[in-house]
Design a protein around this motif. Structure first.
Motif, short mmCIF file in Angstrom:
data_model
loop_
_atom_site.label_atom_id
_atom_site.label_comp_id
_atom_site.label_asym_id
_atom_site.label_seq_id
_atom_site.Cartn_x
_atom_site.Cartn_y
_atom_site.Cartn_z
N LEU A 33 0.74 -1.32 -0.17
CA LEU A 33 0.14 -0.04 0.13
C LEU A 33 1.06 1.29 -0.07
O LEU A 33 1.76 1.57 0.89
N ALA A 34 0.61 2.15 -0.97
CA ALA A 34 1.31 3.22 -1.07
C ALA A 34 0.42 4.53 -1.18
O ALA A 34 -0.44 4.48 -1.93
N PHE A 35 0.48 5.46 -0.47
CA PHE A 35 -0.10 6.85 -0.54
C PHE A 35 0.94 8.01 -0.50
O PHE A 35 1.88 7.96 0.45
N ARG A 36 0.42 9.13 -1.32
CA ARG A 36 1.19 10.01 -1.45
C ARG A 36 0.32 11.27 -1.55
O ARG A 36 -0.53 11.44 -2.13
N GLY A 37 0.95 12.33 -0.90
CA GLY A 37 0.22 13.74 -0.81
C GLY A 37 -1.18 13.90 -0.37
O GLY A 37 -2.12 14.40 -0.93
N ILE A 38 -1.70 13.02 0.48
CA ILE A 38 -3.01 12.77 0.81
C ILE A 38 -3.42 13.96 1.68
O ILE A 38 -2.59 14.46 2.65
N LEU A 86 4.15 4.05 2.95
CA LEU A 86 4.25 3.08 2.26
C LEU A 86 4.46 1.65 3.34
O LEU A 86 5.15 1.76 4.36
N VAL A 87 3.74 0.76 3.18
CA VAL A 87 3.77 -0.61 3.90
C VAL A 87 3.66 -1.78 2.98
O VAL A 87 2.63 -1.81 2.12
N ILE A 129 -3.67 6.83 -3.61
CA ILE A 129 -3.57 5.68 -2.83
C ILE A 129 -3.38 4.62 -4.05
O ILE A 129 -4.35 4.66 -5.10
N PHE A 130 -2.32 3.91 -3.86
CA PHE A 130 -2.15 2.68 -4.84
C PHE A 130 -2.05 1.53 -3.92
O PHE A 130 -1.32 1.64 -2.95
N LEU A 131 -2.67 0.51 -4.69
CA LEU A 131 -2.33 -0.77 -3.95
C LEU A 131 -1.51 -1.72 -5.23
O LEU A 131 -2.30 -1.95 -6.24
N GLY A 182 1.78 7.32 -15.56
CA GLY A 182 1.23 6.57 -14.70
C GLY A 182 1.58 6.71 -13.20
O GLY A 182 2.08 7.86 -13.02
N PRO A 183 1.33 5.66 -12.45
CA PRO A 183 1.45 5.93 -10.97
C PRO A 183 2.73 6.13 -10.40
O PRO A 183 2.90 6.79 -9.34
#
Length: 685
Positions: free
Chosen positions: A59-64, A80-81, A115-117, A360-361
């Motif tokens: 799980l990665a999340f950026r700029g939330i 990131l986890v 948010i990316f999985l 892309g992501p």
């Protein structure tokens, strides 16, 4: 077909090589059934979910960034986890921990951020692979732990699994979370003693783990637990994450040092901003680098929380240092270069060399960087789904992701009907209710015992009818009103997790509770009416039918008001006004109603049921004899009072079939309005 170096698909069976003692975790998810050993190196697992073999997910999340009104709750938060890791989100109260979890689960809309999985943006398809354990332990208190898990498994595991296979999943989860000894204990609440606080937390987690999720989000699971129970729970989560290859994100308020060091990664929030992200074991060095040294034998969790609660200047210094940390070489490559050109697809030839790609992501990485990654991480980075079409652009919305229910409508309806019946039976048919019903039936029968069919007893016969209809109207109405709010919390939680259709639940509730709704009024009628004076089996059955119909209609009104009003006091006030008005205009308490208020009787459900009971009771087969000085003018010509004259004295003018249709219309309209309110106006956020 080879999926990875350790997993092979041979027909409908999966073979998984167990990790050696030197390996950190297995490369694939271990199915929730006991394995059958084939030889010394290979263990065979029956493939229970043929259309869902979850790969490890990072799980990665950026700029939330999330705001509510003019207030910014989260601002530019990264994290990131990876599979097998536990990410702890910490910070003082009000820093945005729960809001971040809501955002990661897709329950909170983002102002900005991604948010990316693995390589896919979060959408409905991925939401089904995320389990979100709420801070509150919301259950049906009368069900046992095992019953709760069994119903959850039957609802949320796909129809491709048999009943015995679903029960294998339940057995496995109960064993993994150490709940074997309490599986037959009721959940309990503040009235009934049941599971302890720690056992409820584990039960909450068990319900979510049944779906075999790829990612686990837990909101302060250690809150309210003693130190031993909290450490035991966290140890279980850590072991499950490592052995099953799960990705775990957890919010912690003020953990002990033991719990703190069980977490692999730490995301520290301060005023909704990142105060630290990185390895848990390096957070003390981070604070030391900015001149904040921890005392010897001091709990690091307490230390860092004290710092982020300090003066504004200190907090800003920590936040600035966290921003500088993003520029270090140790910062995850997946979270670097927010504004750079990203790639949607990575076309890889047989030599694993990266070919040119578009936006892309994730940022384009050099081959040397990829080679330096751990094998599992590199494989996830390059090709999570074994084909390039699995990537979705960052503009993907929920409509681009196909969503399907885990079970069919019929399965949901059948299971929910059984659960509603089992959950409501102790509440609706309690010992006190039995005593109350039997006692009231005997009291009413003795009060109106063996009334003669004379005009002098007419008012008493009508009194029994009116009392019976109004009492069971109030009983069913306020019973539904009081039981709906706590049940609504459970339904909202399950609807948020995508367990079943609202229509299946609503229809199942009507059908599942119907036998319980009519049982007590039927018992009352069987006791009191024969004591009143039994004249005909047909009349007895018809009176019972209209009494039960009126009870079900009153319950429908209670469901509707309960669905509309979140405030219990408001719903009681509205119900009291409506039910009292229903009684006043029912036709017994007041017959000389002013002309400008006569329309109110047509909104009274008691009016229609009461009139139908009179039509049946005072029919031509068993007439009422006139008194010597009768108030009915028809008695000047006849010895008996016709039913039409009795109804005319009360202002009734509708026949039996019309009153019945109106009652059925009440039932249909209020049931439909209740569904519309839940479906469109009270949708879980």
């Amino acid at each position: 077909m080879i999926i990875s170096k350790d997993l092979f698909l041979l027909g409908d069976q999966d073979y998984l090589r167990l990790p050696n003692k030197d390996e950190k975790r297995p490369t694939m998810l271990r199915p929730a059934v006991k394995p059958q050993r084939v030889d010394s190196n290979v263990v065979h697992f029956p493939c229970l979910i043929t259309d869902h073999r979850p790969l490890p997910v990072h799980l990665a999340f950026r700029g939330i960034t999330v705001s509510a009104g003019n207030r910014t709750i989260l601002q530019d938060v990264d994290g990131l986890v990876r599979p097998g890791q536990v990410l702890a989100i910490m910070g003082p109260s009000g820093c945005g921990k729960t809001t971040l979890l809501n955002a990661l689960s897709g329950r909170r809309k983002l102002d900005s951020g991604q948010i990316f999985l693995n390589r896919d943006p979060l959408c409905k398809r991925w939401k089904r692979k995320i389990c979100y354990v709420l801070q509150q332990d919301i259950f049906f208190p009368a069900l046992t732990l095992r019953q709760t898990l069994e119903y959850t498994a039957r609802l949320r595991l796909p129809d491709t699994l048999s009943y015995s296979q679903k029960m294998q999943y339940v057995d496995h989860i109960i064993d993994v979370l150490g709940l074997v000894n309490v599986q037959d204990t009721i959940i309990g609440d503040y009235i009934q003693r049941g599971l302890s606080g720690g056992e409820k937390k584990r039960a909450n987690i068990a319900c979510e783990l049944l779906t075999n999720p790829s990612i686990m989000l837990l909101d302060e699971p250690t809150s309210g637990l003693d130190s031993h129970a909290a450490h035991s729970l966290m140890t279980t989560l850590k072991r499950y994450a490592v052995l099953e290859g799960k990705t775990v994100v957890i919010t912690l308020h003020q953990p002990s040092s033991q719990i703190f060091h069980l977490c692999d990664k730490l995301l520290l929030l301060c005023n909704g901003q990142t105060a630290y992200y990185g390895d848990t074991c390096k957070v003390v060095d981070f604070f030391s680098s900015i001149g904040l040294n921890i005392m010897l034998h001091y709990n690091p969790a307490d230390f860092i929380l004290e710092q982020v609660k300090g003066p504004p200047e200190l907090r800003q210094r920590i936040i600035n240092a966290a921003r500088e940390l993003r520029k270090s070489k140790e910062y995850p490559m997946e979270l670097i270069n927010h504004e750079c050109a990203y790639i949607t697809e990575k076309y890889i030839d047989h030599t694993n060399k990266i070919l040119p790609a578009s936006h892309g992501p994730y940022p384009s990485l050099e081959q040397d960087t990829l080679n330096s990654m751990e094998p599992d991480v590199r494989r996830l980075w390059l090709d999570t789904h074994s084909h390039a079409s699995s990537s979705v652009s960052s503009d993907t919305n929920d409509s681009d992701c196909y969503f399907s229910w885990p079970t069919s409508f019929w399965t949901q309806f059948k299971v929910l009907s059984q659960r509603n019946f089992q959950e409501a039976r102790p509440r609706m048919l309690s010992k006190l209710h039995w005593v109350q019903t039997i006692g009231l039936g005997l009291l009413a029968g003795l009060l109106w015992f063996q009334l003669e069919r004379k005009e002098e007893a007419l008012h008493d016969i009508q009194g029994w009818m009116f009392f019976s209809t109004t009492y069971w109207m109030l009983f069913a109405h306020f019973g539904a009103l009081s039981s709906f709010p706590p049940e609504r919390e459970v339904i909202s939680k399950e609807r948020q997790s995508g367990a079943y259709r609202l229509s299946a639940y609503y229809l199942a509730k009507m059908v599942g509770e119907l036998p319980l709704t009519v049982t007590l009024p039927a018992v009352y009628h069987f006791i009191s009416y024969p004591m009143l004076g039994f004249h005909s089996p047909t009349v007895f059955i018809k009176l019972l039918g209209f009494l039960l119909l009126n009870t079900i209609v009153a319950q429908s009104v209670g469901f509707f008001i309960g669905a509309c009003c979140m405030d219990m006091q408001l719903s009681i006030t509205i119900s009291a006004l409506y039910t009292l008005a229903t009684q006043l205009f029912g036709g017994y308490l007041a017959t000389n109603i002013p002309v400008w208020l006569t329309w109110m009787r047509y909104l009274s459900m008691v009016h229609y049921a009461y009139q139908n009971m009179q039509i049946v009771e005072f029919g031509e087969e068993h007439p009422i004899k006139c008194a010597e000085q009768s108030k009915f003018s028809v008695c000047n010509k006849s010895e008996n009072i016709p039913m039409s004259s009795i109804l005319e004295a009360q202002g009734a003018d509708l026949p039996l079939w019309a009153n019945t249709i109106v009652l059925l219309a009440f039932l249909f309209v209020f049931r439909t309005l209740g569904y519309v309110v839940l479906r469109y106006f009270k949708t879980p956020k």
